[in-house]
Design a protein around this motif. Structure first.
Motif, short mmCIF file in Angstrom:
data_model
loop_
_atom_site.label_atom_id
_atom_site.label_comp_id
_atom_site.label_asym_id
_atom_site.label_seq_id
_atom_site.Cartn_x
_atom_site.Cartn_y
_atom_site.Cartn_z
N ALA A 143 -74.74 -104.96 -67.23
CA ALA A 143 -74.32 -103.60 -67.53
C ALA A 143 -75.42 -102.86 -68.27
O ALA A 143 -76.21 -103.44 -69.01
CB ALA A 143 -73.06 -103.64 -68.37
N ILE A 144 -75.46 -101.55 -68.06
CA ILE A 144 -76.33 -100.68 -68.83
C ILE A 144 -75.45 -99.57 -69.39
O ILE A 144 -74.38 -99.28 -68.85
CB ILE A 144 -77.48 -100.09 -67.98
N GLN A 145 -75.89 -98.98 -70.49
CA GLN A 145 -75.10 -97.89 -71.04
C GLN A 145 -76.00 -96.77 -71.54
O GLN A 145 -77.16 -97.00 -71.83
CB GLN A 145 -74.18 -98.37 -72.15
N LYS A 151 -75.83 -92.98 -74.00
CA LYS A 151 -75.12 -92.12 -74.92
C LYS A 151 -75.04 -90.74 -74.28
O LYS A 151 -75.99 -90.29 -73.63
CB LYS A 151 -75.94 -92.03 -76.18
N THR A 168 -65.67 -95.79 -69.63
CA THR A 168 -65.76 -95.09 -70.89
C THR A 168 -64.61 -95.57 -71.77
O THR A 168 -63.60 -96.07 -71.27
CB THR A 168 -65.66 -93.56 -70.70
N VAL A 200 -70.10 -93.00 -75.26
CA VAL A 200 -70.89 -94.03 -74.58
C VAL A 200 -70.31 -94.24 -73.19
O VAL A 200 -69.11 -94.35 -73.01
CB VAL A 200 -70.85 -95.37 -75.36
N LYS A 230 -70.70 -96.71 -69.81
CA LYS A 230 -71.21 -98.02 -69.40
C LYS A 230 -71.12 -98.14 -67.88
O LYS A 230 -70.10 -97.81 -67.28
CB LYS A 230 -70.37 -99.11 -70.07
N SER A 266 -71.70 -100.88 -64.72
CA SER A 266 -71.92 -102.29 -64.36
C SER A 266 -71.84 -102.45 -62.86
O SER A 266 -71.30 -101.60 -62.16
CB SER A 266 -70.92 -103.21 -65.07
#
Length: 70
Positions: A4-6, A8, A29, A56, A58, A60
């Motif tokens: 996963a990457i997230q 802001k 979210t 945030v 996210k 995946s």
């Protein structure tokens, strides 16, 4: 599932993922069920969050796809 990457969000709630491999991903979210999203050949995905989220986003991999920078 998968890596996963997230990111802001900006002050206005907007977000953007770039340099993604085309495919199907799960977008999550805080307080919301994950959504299945499709990234096209341009490798970007963006949008705007509703108020009340934690800011945030996210992303995946859905089954069979992998996140990798180009």
């Amino acid at each position: 599932g998968g890596i996963a990457i997230q990111v802001k969000t900006g002050a206005d709630g907007t977000y953007k993922f770039t340099r993604l491999a085309p495919g199907t991903y799960d977008l999550a979210t805080a307080g919301q069920p994950p959504q299945l999203v499709i990234v096209g050949s341009d490798g970007t995905l963006g949008g705007k969050l509703m108020k009340g989220t934690d800011g945030v986003v996210k992303l995946s991999c859905a089954t069979g796809n992998h996140i990798k920078a180009k």
